[in-house]
Design a protein around this motif. Structure first.
Motif, mmCIF file in Angstrom:
data_model
loop_
_atom_site.group_PDB
_atom_site.id
_atom_site.type_symbol
_atom_site.label_atom_id
_atom_site.label_comp_id
_atom_site.label_asym_id
_atom_site.label_seq_id
_atom_site.Cartn_x
_atom_site.Cartn_y
_atom_site.Cartn_z
ATOM 1 N N UNK A 36 -80.507 32.602 51.302
ATOM 2 C CA UNK A 36 -79.614 32.141 52.365
ATOM 3 C C UNK A 36 -79.088 33.319 53.190
ATOM 4 N N UNK A 37 -78.849 34.448 52.540
ATOM 5 C CA UNK A 37 -78.344 35.622 53.255
ATOM 6 C C UNK A 37 -79.383 36.165 54.236
ATOM 7 N N UNK A 38 -80.659 35.931 53.956
ATOM 8 C CA UNK A 38 -81.719 36.393 54.862
ATOM 9 C C UNK A 38 -81.715 35.623 56.182
ATOM 10 N N UNK A 39 -81.045 34.488 56.221
ATOM 11 C CA UNK A 39 -81.039 33.647 57.405
ATOM 12 C C UNK A 39 -80.108 34.120 58.500
ATOM 13 N N UNK A 40 -79.406 35.211 58.280
ATOM 14 C CA UNK A 40 -78.525 35.810 59.275
ATOM 15 C C UNK A 40 -77.392 34.881 59.715
ATOM 16 N N UNK A 41 -76.884 34.101 58.780
ATOM 17 C CA UNK A 41 -75.676 33.331 59.018
ATOM 18 C C UNK A 41 -74.569 34.101 58.314
ATOM 19 N N UNK A 42 -73.572 34.516 59.054
ATOM 20 C CA UNK A 42 -72.558 35.448 58.542
ATOM 21 C C UNK A 42 -71.929 34.984 57.228
ATOM 22 N N UNK A 94 -85.270 23.326 41.848
ATOM 23 C CA UNK A 94 -86.084 23.250 43.063
ATOM 24 C C UNK A 94 -85.561 24.207 44.125
ATOM 25 N N UNK A 95 -84.262 24.246 44.311
ATOM 26 C CA UNK A 95 -83.676 25.172 45.289
ATOM 27 C C UNK A 95 -83.952 26.622 44.900
ATOM 28 N N UNK A 96 -83.847 26.934 43.610
ATOM 29 C CA UNK A 96 -84.126 28.296 43.149
ATOM 30 C C UNK A 96 -85.602 28.639 43.341
ATOM 31 N N UNK A 97 -86.494 27.699 43.037
ATOM 32 C CA UNK A 97 -87.932 27.939 43.198
ATOM 33 C C UNK A 97 -88.295 28.201 44.653
ATOM 34 N N UNK A 111 -82.981 27.074 60.006
ATOM 35 C CA UNK A 111 -81.580 26.973 59.556
ATOM 36 C C UNK A 111 -81.261 25.645 58.887
ATOM 37 N N UNK A 112 -81.804 24.569 59.391
ATOM 38 C CA UNK A 112 -81.521 23.268 58.773
ATOM 39 C C UNK A 112 -81.993 23.251 57.325
ATOM 40 N N UNK A 113 -83.126 23.858 57.040
ATOM 41 C CA UNK A 113 -83.642 23.888 55.670
ATOM 42 C C UNK A 113 -82.811 24.791 54.775
ATOM 43 N N UNK A 114 -82.233 25.829 55.347
ATOM 44 C CA UNK A 114 -81.349 26.688 54.557
ATOM 45 C C UNK A 114 -80.161 25.881 54.036
ATOM 46 N N UNK A 118 -79.288 25.277 50.112
ATOM 47 C CA UNK A 118 -77.960 25.620 49.616
ATOM 48 C C UNK A 118 -77.227 24.407 49.081
ATOM 49 N N UNK A 119 -77.317 23.307 49.798
ATOM 50 C CA UNK A 119 -76.659 22.071 49.348
ATOM 51 C C UNK A 119 -77.289 21.544 48.067
ATOM 52 N N UNK A 120 -78.613 21.654 47.971
ATOM 53 C CA UNK A 120 -79.291 21.223 46.744
ATOM 54 C C UNK A 120 -78.853 22.058 45.561
ATOM 55 N N UNK A 121 -78.725 23.366 45.784
ATOM 56 C CA UNK A 121 -78.289 24.249 44.704
ATOM 57 C C UNK A 121 -76.873 23.896 44.244
#
Length: 158
Positions: A36-42, A94-97, A111-114, A118-121
């Protein structure tokens, strides 16, 4: 004396197992946070978010995987605790995989998939924690009823 030593070894093994599960949950949380951090959302890159993801993973896996089973009886009802645990572990794993895949192959999802990952985790880990707490509460209630013994049975007959 030997029985007591065996009990202590068994308890130590159980604590070791639970600690290993907590570490697996923390590891999964680390992977999800890194992806998630790779997605560049602060917000996803903050230390608070990363620490929360890791702690939620550790707590969820510690509490929710080894749930005391109810006594065997056919009621025709679905065991909600078992369903929460199974669904929670599936969503979290699944989120971890997917996160590990993204990290290894240097993929950044839209971004939507991120938010979905995250929500799944978080959702999966919360489901695990709730299932673990509910299963332990159910076990504690059964122990309390069993320890009440004949006294409670006499009160119920009146």
């Amino acid at each position: 004396m030997i029985a007591r030593e065996l009990m202590m070894v068994s308890r130590a093994a159980h604590v070791l197992q639970r600690t290993g599960l907590a570490m697996a949950g923390a590891m999964g949380g680390t992977f999800v946070a890194a992806q998630l951090a790779k997605g560049h959302i602060a917000f996803f890159g903050t230390l608070a978010f990363i620490a929360t993801t890791i702690v939620v993973g550790a707590v969820g896996f510690y509490l929710g995987i080894d749930i005391p089973k109810p006594t065997v009886r056919v009621t025709g009802r679905i065991d909600a605790v078992e369903l929460l645990s199974a669904g929670g572990i599936f969503l979290a794993a699944l989120a971890a995989l997917v996160s590990v895949y993204g990290i290894v192959f240097d993929e950044i999802p839209p971004r939507a998939w991120e938010f979905v990952f995250g929500s799944s985790w978080f959702g999966g880990d919360v489901m695990l924690a709730i299932a673990g707490l509910a299963g332990r509460q159910r076990l504690a209630q059964k122990v309390a009823v069993a320890s009440a013994g004949p006294i409670r049975d006499q009160r119920m007959k009146r």
